[in-house]
Scaffold this motif. Structure first.
Motif, PDB file in Angstrom:
ATOM      1  N   CYS A 101     -11.093 -45.495 -22.199  1.00  0.00           N
ATOM      2  CA  CYS A 101     -11.743 -44.587 -23.147  1.00  0.00           C
ATOM      3  C   CYS A 101     -10.761 -43.563 -23.685  1.00  0.00           C
ATOM      4  N   CYS A 104      -9.280 -39.126 -20.391  1.00  0.00           N
ATOM      5  CA  CYS A 104      -8.458 -38.526 -19.342  1.00  0.00           C
ATOM      6  C   CYS A 104      -6.991 -38.560 -19.710  1.00  0.00           C
ATOM      7  N   CYS A 136      -9.912 -40.301 -13.473  1.00  0.00           N
ATOM      8  CA  CYS A 136     -10.144 -41.323 -14.483  1.00  0.00           C
ATOM      9  C   CYS A 136     -11.267 -42.193 -13.964  1.00  0.00           C
ATOM     10  N   CYS A 138     -12.434 -44.880 -15.775  1.00  0.00           N
ATOM     11  CA  CYS A 138     -12.435 -46.190 -16.438  1.00  0.00           C
ATOM     12  C   CYS A 138     -11.491 -47.193 -15.795  1.00  0.00           C
TER      13      CYS A 138
HETATM   14  S1  FES Z   1      -9.580 -43.947 -19.524  1.00  0.00           S
HETATM   15 FE1  FES Z   1     -11.635 -43.241 -19.479  1.00  0.00          FE
HETATM   16  S2  FES Z   1     -11.532 -41.689 -17.999  1.00  0.00           S
HETATM   17 FE2  FES Z   1      -9.574 -42.511 -17.924  1.00  0.00          FE
END
Ligand code: FES
Ligand code: FES
Lengths: 159, 755, 81
Positions: A101, A104, A136, A138
């Motif tokens: 995403c 972070c 993070c 994701c």
């Molecule tokens: S890439 Fe989504 S929170 Fe780290």
């Protein structure tokens, strides 16, 4: 509530701003100076999305008050690339798909840069502990850690 | 749509840098909270401190008088919605949805919104909240699902009558629904079993934990239109729900998709958008609301806690004969927990002739429980995979062999009815079986655990447009928010079909007024369904190119083929023509019929289920009960990995979320019904130093329902970790943990109890 | 005739416990209309869920054809994360 007049250096440039005593450095960067690259994930120092360096030291900008900034110098994600050239960490994050995403990512990049400045040859474990203050959700961290270690190796090699 | 089987891909399966990447490593990308309109006000929401309370009165007069306050709203400012579900509403109860966004006569959980203000600064907005005087009559509350199901439990709603039971109840209760599905006759079949293991499992509410809090900027225009900037898993969903809740026409609401900082299901519904619009309307200025982390935990849509009983019978050789699962899911203050999918997915990795899957959903005084990655499946699978492992332990057979022996495959009938088409369950199992991790000797206090998982994957509605510019470069547009690299996948698929370089394709996520409808980004559907729309839109361009070239060459369209980004004569009979590139055709577009625009609008069926198998090694500290994960390997069937790096990322991210769910994460409520750990310090998600590398293994068993074989990869990775860890811990310590999360104190207590 | 299978809940709630039917229908829309005629009130509930025709889960399949030897299952709604 009267506001305070602050003069500070942001990304190498002298800035002045007015801020109320409740505003954090993160609020000032985002709302007063329009530098929205630093993100707010918690405003309690737990996620690291707001990481910046203050007089060269890695801090959570949500834990610094705007009024504390008088005469001090802050570097944010916005100053990490120079001109059209990305910092090696930025380039490696892209190539290694170390972001999903991306929320972070600014915090990780700022924190990782600060790690490599202190320790150009960190172990995996040192890297994991240094970045333990950056959350993070994701990636599971795998590609982030690899990207930092590989960048460190590249940067050592190119010296 | 065939024609791709056996073709070597040029772009699909490569790992280029994502098109939106530079914006995201430089801080330039705009997320929900980064929008800043001229004159924008700060919105803040006042929330109930009580788990369950009648709202006697709300006095906003003092707040309204505070200088700098531009608007104050309460539930009274929201249009009344019809009670119950109307035909055509796709099961959405708009009265509940509206009441969750702003409480009406009752506050139903700690954190339930009761009023909102918009002011010229955050400090003033907060001061105003403190000046709002809400009088509550505190009511008894219920937090646990088993308690909520009991007769005489504090009642949340007077209009919930349990569905799925006969006779239809004449009294309201907290029990939303009974789900029951069966294959064969499990209860009778247990008599053929040599061993029966029956266990009960408990788990707590967990949060998706996306790092970006919900954020919205809303603007009300004098002509009665609303513009919304927000991060969500579907801006068309935001548009539809906001319009409906505010009695607006859908086309009067325009939603601009911001970049989204994680969602995992938690951003598939709205919480603050109508509030922001109403404030903006009243204040006559744009309003931004950004949730605090505390609000995210207390008042969004976490995954339910559960209480589960599983009973499985097997022969001595490990062959399963019958299984029964009874799943009780919390729903939060309003119905919405994923009970149905949990029942359907629970036994997905097994071929069972006799199986029953059933359960109840009950409302509780907690925030709405909603979707979290493979909704329902991780909890159901935790229980089933733990019992399977225990049977293997008791029979002293290899848990891997037992899974392979009983594994579901093409033709297996599922408990919910249909049979599986080609799937990769056995392949995932074998990939783990053959992995070198199995050869690594384990030391004292170490254990190795294994678990499998299943998820349906979804299709659904998507639209896409492919615009070819004058120089042959392409802009491709969809309405599916890019939550983890889907722009890259879309560009790869378009480049593949068009036969042009990946760098010549720019993918855009269009706003609700710029592009055709797309369903939310959920259910692992985007690469599959929106990808299919992109493929078809690109094929549309190719067909138009062939038609135009055929007209220029004065041949039939069949005489022109598309190869490697060029129109070429189909064979010797088609004449001697120099191939024309897309750029050359685009340059002649005006003279051959106008702009080259490819379109597709589809409702994609044919989604192919995903399987995953994880294995891990842990070491349990016998002094503290702390679990250290030594090694972790995750296999998953992607069908076809369009951009393997992002597929790996989904597998790794899902695994780590599952690890957090297994070991640390839980909502902790006090006796007063208040959430006690609404911050990342106390609700601890895994950090980098907790983890080893997560080794992903991508398998590609093509989905026959997609032109490139894509299945979707977002969800199934979170299903196996819960049981994989429980099974590893069991083998390291000899104690079986049936209560999530498996925290050090719980593990220690279990070890001590065994001594 | 196509084999139609309702979930246990629908069977209990609307069809007196019966869950299996053999019906002669052209497509899903016909099928739902037919079932609604047999069991008034069931239609909207069926439409809110998912449907599998010949082992393929299909979203919103009103116009999908049902062949004489097809097998149709009505399923609970599935939401992703
Ligand atoms: S890439 Fe989504 S929170 Fe780290
Ligand atoms: S916003 Fe500063 S640490 Fe989370």
């Amino acid at each position: 509530m009267s506001k305070f007049h602050i003069s500070a250096t942001v990304n190498g440039e002298a800035v002045e701003y007015l801020c109320d005593p409740k505003q954090t450095l993160l609020d000032v960067l985002r709302d007063e100076l329009n530098l929205t690259g630093s993100k707010e994930g918690c405003s309690s120092g737990d996620c690291g999305a707001c990481s910046v360096t203050l007089d060269g030291r890695l801090v959570c900008s949500c834990l610094v008050l705007g009024v504390e900034m008088q005469g001090r110098s802050v570097e944010t994600i916005e100053s990490m690339a120079s001109g059209e050239k990305l910092h090696p960490l930025q380039q490696k994050f892209l190539e290694a798909a170390a972001l999903q995403c991306g929320f972070c990512t600014p915090g990780f990049l700022v924190a990782a840069k600060s790690l490599l400045e202190k320790n150009p040859n960190p172990t995996e474990s040192e890297t994991r502990y240094w970045l333990a203050g950056n959350l993070c959700r994701c990636t599971g961290y795998d590609k982030i850690i690899r990207a930092v270690l590989e960048t460190a190796a590249d940067m050592r090699g190119s010296k | 749509m065939a024609g791709y089987e056996g073709k070597a891909f040029k772009w699909v399966g490569t790992r280029p840098v994502r098109p939106d990447g530079v914006d995201k490593v430089t801080g330039r990308a705009n997320y929900g909270a980064d929008q800043n309109l001229a004159g924008q006000l700060t919105g803040r929401i006042l929330r109930s401190p009580h788990a369950h309370a009648k709202i006697l009165s709300i006095d906003t007069s003092k707040a309204e008088k505070l200088p700098g306050v531009k608007a104050v709203i309460t539930g009274k400012d929201f249009p009344q919605m019809h009670r119950g579900v109307l035909p055509g509403d796709e099961g959405v109860n708009f009265h509940y949805l509206s009441s969750n966004i702003m409480a009406r006569d009752k506050a139903l959980y700690d954190g339930h919104a009761v009023a909102a203000v918009a002011a010229t600064s955050a400090a003033i907005a907060e001061e105003a909240l403190a000046l709002i005087d809400v009088k509550y009559e505190v009511l008894p509350h219920v937090i646990d699902v088993d308690d909520a199901l009991k007769p005489g439990a504090p009642l949340l709603h007077d209009d919930i009558f349990t569905t799925g039971v006969n006779p239809k109840p004449d009294k309201p209760s907290n029990t939303v629904q009974r789900v029951h599905m069966a294959l064969g006759d499990a209860n009778a079949a247990f008599k053929d079993a040599d061993i029966i293991v029956e266990r009960s499992f408990k788990s707590k509410t967990v949060h998706q934990g996306y790092i970006e809090p919900h954020a919205v900027v809303a603007e009300w225009c004098e002509d009665g239109q609303a513009r919304i900037w927000c991060s969500s898993q579907g801006h068309f969903m935001v548009r539809a729900l906001t319009a409906r809740l505010l009695n607006m026409e859908v086309a009067q609401v325009r939603v601009m998709p911001a970049e989204i900082g994680g969602g995992f299901g938690g951003k598939t519904i709205i919480f603050i958008e109508p509030t922001a619009v109403l404030l903006a309307r009243k204040a006559e200025r744009p309003v931004r609301i950004v949730m605090s982390r505390d609000e995210v935990f207390r008042a969004t849509g976490p995954a339910p806690g559960s209480s589960i009983d599983v009973k499985i019978g097997a022969k001595k050789n490990g062959m399963l004969v019958a299984a029964v699962g009874e799943f009780r899911f919390q729903a939060g203050a309003f119905p919405g927990s994923p009970l149905g999918p949990a029942c359907m997915a629970a036994f997905g990795p097994y071929a069972l002739a006799h199986v029953t899957s059933a359960g109840y959903e009950a409302v509780t005084n907690r925030p709405l429980c909603f979707s979290y990655r493979a909704p329902g499946a991780p909890l159901a699978s935790f229980a089933v995979e733990s019992v399977i492992d225990e049977i293997a332990q008791k029979l002293n057979i290899d848990p891997m062999e037992m899974r392979i022996m009983n594994g579901s495959k093409e033709g297996t009938q599922m408990v919910y009815g249909p049979k599986l088409k080609a799937v990769g369950n056995l392949e995932c199992l074998k990939a783990i079986k053959n992995h070198p991790i199995n050869k690594i000797p384990l030391g004292p206090n170490q254990g190795r655990g294994l678990a499998a998982g299943f998820w349906f994957n979804l299709g659904g509605q998507s639209s896409a447009v492919v615009n070819i510019a004058e120089d042959g470069t392409a802009t491709i547009m969809t309405g599916s928010p890019d939550i983890g690299g889907s722009r890259a996948s879309m560009a790869l698929m378009a480049a593949e079909v068009l036969g042009i370089d990946y760098s010549k394709v720019r993918p855009i996520v269009g706003d609700t007024s710029a592009v055709g409808f797309c369903e939310i980004t959920h259910g692992s559907r985007v690469t599959f369904a929106t990808g299919m729309a992109i493929i078809q839109a690109a094929e549309d361009v190719v067909l138009q190119c062939r038609q135009r070239v055929a007209a220029m060459w004065e041949v039939d369209v069949e005489a022109v083929v598309w190869e490697d980004g060029h129109a070429r004569p189909a064979g010797a009979n088609a004449g001697e023509q120099k191939p024309l590139s897309l750029a050359q055709i685009a340059a002649r577009a005006a003279r051959t019929g106008g702009p080259l625009v490819g379109k597709a609008a589809i409702n994609a069926g044919g989604a192919g289920p995903a399987f995953a198998v994880h294995i891990c090694d842990v070491e349990v500290d016998p002094e503290t009960g702390g679990v250290k994960i030594l090694r972790y390997v995750a296999s998953q069937d992607a069908g076809k990995a369009i951009h393997p790096s992002y597929v790996e990322g989904q597998i790794q991210g899902g695994a780590v979320q599952g690890i957090g769910w297994a070991l640390n994460e839980e909502y902790i409520y006090g006796a007063d019904g208040r959430l006690q750990n609404s911050g990342f310090l106390d609700y601890r998600i895994p950090v980098a130093s907790d983890l080893p590398m997560i080794e992903p293994i991508i398998l590609e068993i093509p989905n026959p329902g997609h032109p490139f074989g894509v299945r979707g990869v977002g969800e199934v990775g979170i299903v196996p970790p819960l049981a994989a860890l429980a099974n590893a811990i069991s083998r390291a310590t000899g104690v079986r943990m049936m209560d999530l999360p498996m925290t050090p104190p719980k593990i220690l207590a279990a070890i001590d109890a065994k001594k | 005739m196509a084999r139609i299978v309702l979930s246990d809940e629908f069977g209990r709630q609307f069809a007196g416990g019966q869950t299996r039917f053999d019906l002669d229908v052209k497509n899903v829309r016909h099928l739902i209309r037919e079932l609604e005629e047999m069991f008034p009130g069931i239609g909207e509930h069926l439409e809110a869920g998912a449907i599998a025709i010949d082992n393929e889960i299909i979203p919103d399949p009103w116009l999908n054809p049902i062949k004489p030897n097809s097998e149709v299952f009505f399923l609970p709604p599935i939401k992703g994360g």
